[in-house]
Structure formats: C-alpha cells, structure tokens
Design a protein around this motif. Structure first.
Motif, PDB file in Angstrom:
ATOM      1  N   ALA A 154      20.906  59.280 -19.191  1.00  0.00           N
ATOM      2  CA  ALA A 154      20.300  60.555 -19.587  1.00  0.00           C
ATOM      3  C   ALA A 154      19.055  60.786 -18.730  1.00  0.00           C
ATOM      4  CB  ALA A 154      19.924  60.530 -21.066  1.00  0.00           C
ATOM      5  N   THR A 155      19.103  61.784 -17.886  1.00  0.00           N
ATOM      6  CA  THR A 155      17.993  62.061 -16.979  1.00  0.00           C
ATOM      7  C   THR A 155      16.904  62.834 -17.721  1.00  0.00           C
ATOM      8  OG1 THR A 155      19.537  62.171 -15.127  1.00  0.00           O
ATOM      9  CG2 THR A 155      17.340  63.060 -14.773  1.00  0.00           C
ATOM     10  N   VAL A 156      15.881  62.116 -18.121  1.00  0.00           N
ATOM     11  CA  VAL A 156      14.748  62.745 -18.810  1.00  0.00           C
ATOM     12  C   VAL A 156      13.587  62.791 -17.828  1.00  0.00           C
ATOM     13  CG1 VAL A 156      13.164  62.600 -20.764  1.00  0.00           C
ATOM     14  CG2 VAL A 156      15.540  61.845 -21.030  1.00  0.00           C
ATOM     15  N   ARG A 157      13.171  64.001 -17.482  1.00  0.00           N
ATOM     16  CA  ARG A 157      12.152  64.163 -16.442  1.00  0.00           C
ATOM     17  C   ARG A 157      10.738  64.011 -16.975  1.00  0.00           C
ATOM     18  NH1 ARG A 157      16.115  67.984 -15.580  1.00  0.00           N
ATOM     19  NH2 ARG A 157      17.276  67.766 -13.626  1.00  0.00           N
ATOM     20  N   ASP A 158      10.543  64.227 -18.253  1.00  0.00           N
ATOM     21  CA  ASP A 158       9.198  64.186 -18.815  1.00  0.00           C
ATOM     22  C   ASP A 158       9.246  63.509 -20.185  1.00  0.00           C
ATOM     23  OD1 ASP A 158       6.622  64.560 -19.641  1.00  0.00           O
ATOM     24  OD2 ASP A 158       6.697  66.764 -19.666  1.00  0.00           O
ATOM     25  N   PHE A 159       8.726  62.305 -20.261  1.00  0.00           N
ATOM     26  CA  PHE A 159       8.729  61.573 -21.520  1.00  0.00           C
ATOM     27  C   PHE A 159       7.533  61.915 -22.401  1.00  0.00           C
ATOM     28  CE2 PHE A 159      11.470  58.759 -18.995  1.00  0.00           C
ATOM     29  CZ  PHE A 159      12.534  58.626 -19.872  1.00  0.00           C
ATOM     30  N   ASP A 160       6.580  62.653 -21.859  1.00  0.00           N
ATOM     31  CA  ASP A 160       5.364  62.955 -22.608  1.00  0.00           C
ATOM     32  C   ASP A 160       5.303  64.386 -23.117  1.00  0.00           C
ATOM     33  OD1 ASP A 160       4.151  60.357 -22.232  1.00  0.00           O
ATOM     34  OD2 ASP A 160       3.869  60.945 -20.123  1.00  0.00           O
ATOM     35  N   GLY A 161       6.081  65.285 -22.545  1.00  0.00           N
ATOM     36  CA  GLY A 161       6.044  66.688 -22.945  1.00  0.00           C
ATOM     37  C   GLY A 161       6.895  66.967 -24.173  1.00  0.00           C
ATOM     38  N   ALA A 162       6.537  68.003 -24.904  1.00  0.00           N
ATOM     39  CA  ALA A 162       7.316  68.401 -26.080  1.00  0.00           C
ATOM     40  C   ALA A 162       8.693  68.894 -25.648  1.00  0.00           C
ATOM     41  CB  ALA A 162       6.588  69.505 -26.844  1.00  0.00           C
ATOM     42  N   VAL A 163       9.726  68.580 -26.438  1.00  0.00           N
ATOM     43  CA  VAL A 163      11.095  68.966 -26.055  1.00  0.00           C
ATOM     44  C   VAL A 163      11.293  70.481 -26.118  1.00  0.00           C
ATOM     45  CG1 VAL A 163      12.033  66.748 -26.812  1.00  0.00           C
ATOM     46  CG2 VAL A 163      12.016  68.683 -28.405  1.00  0.00           C
ATOM     47  N   LEU A 164      10.389  71.189 -26.796  1.00  0.00           N
ATOM     48  CA  LEU A 164      10.506  72.643 -26.904  1.00  0.00           C
ATOM     49  C   LEU A 164      10.545  73.302 -25.538  1.00  0.00           C
ATOM     50  CD1 LEU A 164      10.494  75.227 -28.627  1.00  0.00           C
ATOM     51  CD2 LEU A 164       7.992  75.142 -28.587  1.00  0.00           C
ATOM     52  N   GLY A 165       9.803  72.771 -24.579  1.00  0.00           N
ATOM     53  CA  GLY A 165       9.727  73.383 -23.259  1.00  0.00           C
ATOM     54  C   GLY A 165      10.793  72.929 -22.295  1.00  0.00           C
ATOM     55  N   MET A 166      11.770  72.159 -22.759  1.00  0.00           N
ATOM     56  CA  MET A 166      12.798  71.625 -21.870  1.00  0.00           C
ATOM     57  C   MET A 166      14.039  72.502 -21.871  1.00  0.00           C
ATOM     58  SD  MET A 166      12.383  67.538 -22.622  1.00  0.00           S
ATOM     59  CE  MET A 166      10.766  66.762 -22.426  1.00  0.00           C
ATOM     60  N   SER A 167      14.863  72.337 -20.842  1.00  0.00           N
ATOM     61  CA  SER A 167      16.074  73.136 -20.712  1.00  0.00           C
ATOM     62  C   SER A 167      17.093  72.747 -21.776  1.00  0.00           C
ATOM     63  CB  SER A 167      16.697  72.920 -19.331  1.00  0.00           C
ATOM     64  OG  SER A 167      17.224  71.600 -19.223  1.00  0.00           O
ATOM     65  N   GLY A 168      18.094  73.614 -21.940  1.00  0.00           N
ATOM     66  CA  GLY A 168      19.144  73.322 -22.911  1.00  0.00           C
ATOM     67  C   GLY A 168      19.886  72.042 -22.598  1.00  0.00           C
ATOM     68  N   GLY A 169      20.145  71.793 -21.314  1.00  0.00           N
ATOM     69  CA  GLY A 169      20.828  70.561 -20.931  1.00  0.00           C
ATOM     70  C   GLY A 169      20.000  69.334 -21.218  1.00  0.00           C
ATOM     71  N   GLN A 170      18.695  69.409 -20.932  1.00  0.00           N
ATOM     72  CA  GLN A 170      17.799  68.289 -21.228  1.00  0.00           C
ATOM     73  C   GLN A 170      17.758  68.000 -22.726  1.00  0.00           C
ATOM     74  OE1 GLN A 170      14.680  66.573 -19.150  1.00  0.00           O
ATOM     75  NE2 GLN A 170      16.734  66.225 -18.369  1.00  0.00           N
ATOM     76  N   ARG A 171      17.630  69.037 -23.519  1.00  0.00           N
ATOM     77  CA  ARG A 171      17.560  68.863 -24.969  1.00  0.00           C
ATOM     78  C   ARG A 171      18.871  68.274 -25.504  1.00  0.00           C
ATOM     79  NH1 ARG A 171      14.165  71.753 -28.127  1.00  0.00           N
ATOM     80  NH2 ARG A 171      15.871  72.487 -29.454  1.00  0.00           N
ATOM     81  N   GLN A 172      19.986  68.760 -24.991  1.00  0.00           N
ATOM     82  CA  GLN A 172      21.271  68.235 -25.432  1.00  0.00           C
ATOM     83  C   GLN A 172      21.407  66.764 -25.057  1.00  0.00           C
ATOM     84  OE1 GLN A 172      23.807  68.480 -27.687  1.00  0.00           O
ATOM     85  NE2 GLN A 172      24.284  70.516 -26.916  1.00  0.00           N
TER      86      GLN A 172
END
Length: 255
Positions: free
Chosen positions: A138-156
């Motif tokens: 699972a490619t997570v680009r930001d481990f410190d940021g809130a998931v609200l600001g992430m793309s749909g693919g990242q959140r999924q």
C-alpha cells in the motif's frame, strides 16, 4: 489452495418487514482464495455481508467458521476471530493520519501506570504501521497528514491495508474499486492479490465484472436472495455472469 471452506453461510434468511432480502442464501470462502460475490441491485449481497461481518443477524440459517457453528452478536465477535470488513464508507476517521486510523480502537498502551493514564506507544505503533502498509504494497505517501486530504485511491488503500493488517482468516471488501480511476483500481486489485497470498480468504463484492474476473478464483452469483451459481473465474466470462445475474441463463455450481 485449500478446498475446505473456512467460513460458510447455509440457508440464510433475512427479512425487513415484508421484504425478504435473503431467501435461503448459501456462501463459502476458502483460505488463500478470492471469492467474488456478485448480483444485481437488491440481490442481497450487502445484507449477506453485514450478517457475516456481525453487523446484522439472520432470521434463519447457520453460519459456520472453521467447521463449527458460529453465532455473531456484533462486529467485534467477527474481528476477534480474524474476520475484517471494509464497507463502502471505509469508516476512516478523517481527522486522523494513516497510522492512527490503523490502530483506532486497537491502541498499544505503555506498560504500567503510564498506560493506565492513557499514554500510548506511539513510536512502536508507527514503526509497525509503516511496516504493515509496506508489506502489503500500500503506497502511503504521507503518514503524518490527515486522511481527509488524500485521494480516493489512497484512502481506499489505507482502509483495505488496515483491515488486512488485522485479518488473519477472512476479509470482506465491499466495492473497493467503486469511483476509482484505472491506476487507482490497479493498485487496489494488486493489494487484493497480496492479501490472498498471505493465506487469508478474500471476499470481493463488486459490480465491476472485469475486476472480478481479473482477481477472483471463484465467483458466487446471488439473485433474489439466493445463490444461483458458482463459477470458476478462469472458465467463465462477462456474458455468462450477467446471464446468471439476470436469470437469462441457468447457473451452475463449480467446485
């Protein structure tokens, strides 16, 4: 692949008032297998998944886990047995980061009085969380940021990887590629394959026939609250699946 089911539903009936959502539905999933569950809107897929996830209870029928009868009273009963579910709403806490979401409700507390006072092992959770995401691809680009600001693919991917990190037996994925683009869909399907390779039974609920055929081993077709067919994915096609879903073709049971 182990041909003995790890999780089974037998003759499940569930009614909501005068509406009978399930009319004797059967289902099973095996370890290290991707079992797709397909059907038209109103076929009973969501109701069956909610029952197997412990979020609803059947009026009739039997659930069996590892060969023994099982009664679930809530989702915690399922999770305690290594059964995890990713529903369409993902159930992510938008204001938390990926690591905090992974450990939400499963926080690792410090030993002794510090733990009783609410202090957590944040460094340990972060290290284990990063490792878990990486091991599943699972490619997570930001481990410190809130998931609200992430793309749909990242959140999924975060929701699926979180469930996979805790699922030791079965994981249900309800429409994991819905509303995703081509690249994001490929990432989620690659994640499904990695979960399968760990020996966990994966249940994929999807309206995307290409995705179902790409990653599934067996495909279960529900129609009007009953399982009407089981296909080996390698031996079927979109036309046959749609025919079974709509009743245009008689279904078949493949072992």
């Amino acid at each position: 692949m182990n041909s003995t089911p790890i999780y089974e539903a037998r003759g499940i009936v569930r009614s909501f008032g005068s509406v009978r959502a399930l009319q004797g539905a059967d289902f099973d999933v095996r370890p290290g297998e991707v079992s797709a569950l397909i059907g038209d809107n109103g076929a009973g897929k969501s109701t069956l998944v909610r029952i197997l996830a412990g979020a609803d209870t059947p009026d009739e029928g039997e659930i069996r886990f590892e060969g023994a009868p099982l009664t679930l009273t809530n989702p915690t009963d399922a999770r305690d047995r290594g059964i995890e579910t990713v529903f369409q709403d993902l159930a992510l806490a938008n204001h938390l980061n990926p690591i905090q979401n992974m450990y939400l409700g499963r926080e690792v507390m410090r030993p002794g009085i510090l733990g009783r006072l609410g202090f957590m092992e944040r460094a340990k959770m972060r290290a284990h969380g990063v490792e878990a995401f990486a091991s599943l691809g699972a490619t997570v680009r930001d481990f410190d940021g809130a998931v609200l600001g992430m793309s749909g693919g990242q959140r999924q991917a975060i929701a699926v990887a979180r469930a996979a990190a805790w699922a030791s037996k079965v994981i249900f994925l309800d429409e994991p590629t819905a509303a995703l683009g081509v690249v994001q869909t490929k990432g989620v399907l690659d994640l499904v394959r990695r979960i399968k390779d760990t020996g966990v039974g994966v249940v994929l609920i999807s309206h995307s026939m290409p995705a179902v055929l790409e990653v599934s081993d067996r495909i279960h077709v529900l129609r009007h609250g009953r399982r009407v067919a089981v296909y080996q994915a390698k031996d079927t096609n979109v036309e046959e699946l749609v025919g079974a879903m709509t009743g245009a073709l008689d279904g078949r049971e493949d072992s």
